[in-house]
Design a protein around this motif. Structure first.
Motif, PDB file in Angstrom:
ATOM      1  N   GLU A   1      -3.793   4.587   9.099  1.00 37.64           N
ATOM      2  CA  GLU A   1      -4.415   3.435   8.463  1.00 37.64           C
ATOM      3  C   GLU A   1      -3.406   2.283   8.414  1.00 37.64           C
ATOM      4  O   GLU A   1      -2.202   2.504   8.527  1.00 37.64           O
ATOM      5  CB  GLU A   1      -4.880   3.780   7.036  1.00 37.64           C
ATOM      6  CG  GLU A   1      -5.874   4.922   6.948  1.00 37.64           C
ATOM      7  CD  GLU A   1      -7.212   4.622   7.576  1.00 37.64           C
ATOM      8  OE1 GLU A   1      -7.538   3.425   7.707  1.00 37.64           O
ATOM      9  OE2 GLU A   1      -7.932   5.573   7.920  1.00 37.64           O
ATOM     10  N   PRO A   2      -3.887   1.047   8.221  1.00 38.75           N
ATOM     11  CA  PRO A   2      -2.983  -0.113   8.187  1.00 38.75           C
ATOM     12  C   PRO A   2      -2.247  -0.240   6.861  1.00 38.75           C
ATOM     13  O   PRO A   2      -2.509  -1.127   6.045  1.00 38.75           O
ATOM     14  CB  PRO A   2      -3.933  -1.295   8.436  1.00 38.75           C
ATOM     15  CG  PRO A   2      -5.245  -0.836   7.912  1.00 38.75           C
ATOM     16  CD  PRO A   2      -5.311   0.629   8.192  1.00 38.75           C
ATOM     17  N   SER A   3      -1.290   0.678   6.634  1.00 34.90           N
ATOM     18  CA  SER A   3      -0.515   0.668   5.398  1.00 34.90           C
ATOM     19  C   SER A   3       0.786   1.419   5.625  1.00 34.90           C
ATOM     20  O   SER A   3       0.810   2.446   6.316  1.00 34.90           O
ATOM     21  CB  SER A   3      -1.305   1.341   4.264  1.00 34.90           C
ATOM     22  OG  SER A   3      -0.461   1.619   3.156  1.00 34.90           O
ATOM     23  N   ASP A   4       1.861   0.933   4.995  1.00 34.13           N
ATOM     24  CA  ASP A   4       3.148   1.618   5.086  1.00 34.13           C
ATOM     25  C   ASP A   4       3.110   2.986   4.418  1.00 34.13           C
ATOM     26  O   ASP A   4       3.975   3.827   4.670  1.00 34.13           O
ATOM     27  CB  ASP A   4       4.255   0.779   4.441  1.00 34.13           C
ATOM     28  CG  ASP A   4       4.698  -0.371   5.334  1.00 34.13           C
ATOM     29  OD1 ASP A   4       4.838  -0.155   6.546  1.00 34.13           O
ATOM     30  OD2 ASP A   4       4.913  -1.484   4.818  1.00 34.13           O
ATOM     31  N   ARG A   5       2.115   3.215   3.565  1.00 32.74           N
ATOM     32  CA  ARG A   5       1.989   4.500   2.878  1.00 32.74           C
ATOM     33  C   ARG A   5       1.108   5.474   3.642  1.00 32.74           C
ATOM     34  O   ARG A   5       0.948   6.625   3.228  1.00 32.74           O
ATOM     35  CB  ARG A   5       1.414   4.284   1.478  1.00 32.74           C
ATOM     36  CG  ARG A   5       2.331   3.467   0.555  1.00 32.74           C
ATOM     37  CD  ARG A   5       1.736   3.358  -0.833  1.00 32.74           C
ATOM     38  NE  ARG A   5       2.634   2.650  -1.749  1.00 32.74           N
ATOM     39  CZ  ARG A   5       2.388   2.457  -3.029  1.00 32.74           C
ATOM     40  NH1 ARG A   5       1.259   2.913  -3.556  1.00 32.74           N
ATOM     41  NH2 ARG A   5       3.256   1.812  -3.794  1.00 32.74           N
TER      42      ARG A   5
END
Length: 253
Positions: A15-19
């Motif tokens: 997904e588009p997230s650093d997490r």
């Protein structure tokens, strides 16, 4: 849009997230199509295996469609050492891992930083017997979900990279790789370099390893290791038990 990885290793996320979960990695020199943009994130599809995921848009270099097409026609040239480096026009060093792609270096319209490489290269199709020699380069590499390098690698990243370094094409995930090649009826029919696949209680392929001689297997589980294989699956002598249930052995080459 199209782009190329101009850093050593970048994470490919679900997904588009650093997490977000890292589902794979993009190595230096790998090129890809940009499918979608969301703020600082880009959803990409790798040219080599059509694998999709999200990368940080600060971690790649945009290239033209012509450059992408031309590079896609090139024979793969890969770094053949555990760790090497490229230098740029400013004489700065950039470390790159085993399997990083060097095919773009002579394309001046792509290689705008003037990267040069003087280390060991590999290209072309190698004998099947070379697969095990290459696999040993990753021995004791720690297991890392989504990893593709000697600093951290997962089971299917390991098999894909070993095959790639020898000129053979595998898909990214174990379940995808299990759709390739021809199934063998018995372990005794296998040869070093064949792939063994393992499933869970639901029958889903969840693990893969590379067959060796005398019913041994090299695979990534905790680390890249060598274990015995019998008709039930992988037997871990340290744990005194079977750790993976054998589903099928396939001859890819």
């Amino acid at each position: 849009m199209f782009a190329i990885c101009n850093l050593a290793i970048i994470p490919l996320r679900a997904e588009p997230s650093d997490r977000s979960e890292i589902v794979s990695q993009v190595l230096f020199g790998e090129h890809f199509e940009i499918l979608e943009r969301q703020n600082q994130w880009a959803k990409i599809k790798l040219q080599y295996d059509d694998y999709e995921g999200w990368v940080d848009s600060k971690q790649y270099q945009v290239i033209s469609e012509k450059s992408f097409t031309d590079l896609s026609k090139e024979a793969l040239i890969l770094n053949a050492d555990l760790v090497e480096y490229v230098t740029n026009a400013k004489n700065m060093l950039l470390p790159i891992p085993l399997g990083a792609s060097l095919s773009f270096l002579h394309h001046s319209e792509i290689n705008t930083e003037g990267f040069e490489f003087e280390g060991m290269r590999t290209s072309g199709v190698k004998p099947k017997s070379d697969l095990i020699t290459t696999a040993y380069l990753y021995l004791n590499a720690p297991y890392l979900w989504g990893g593709k390098t000697p600093f951290g690698i997962d089971c299917s990243g390991f098999t894909q990279m070993v095959y790639k370094l020898n000129g053979y094409h595998l898909l990214r995930d174990a379940s995808q790789q299990s759709t390739q090649g021809d199934a063998l009826s018995f372990i005794e029919e296998s040869e070093p370099g064949d792939l063994a696949f393992f499933d869970n209680e639901e029958g889903k392929i969840i693990h893969v390893g590379i067959m060796m001689e005398n019913n041994y297997i090299i695979h990534a589980s905790g680390k890249v290791r060598i274990d015995r294989l019998d008709h039930l699956g992988i037997y871990n002598a340290e744990q005194n038990r079977h750790t993976h249930r054998l589903r099928v052995i396939k001859k890819i080459i």
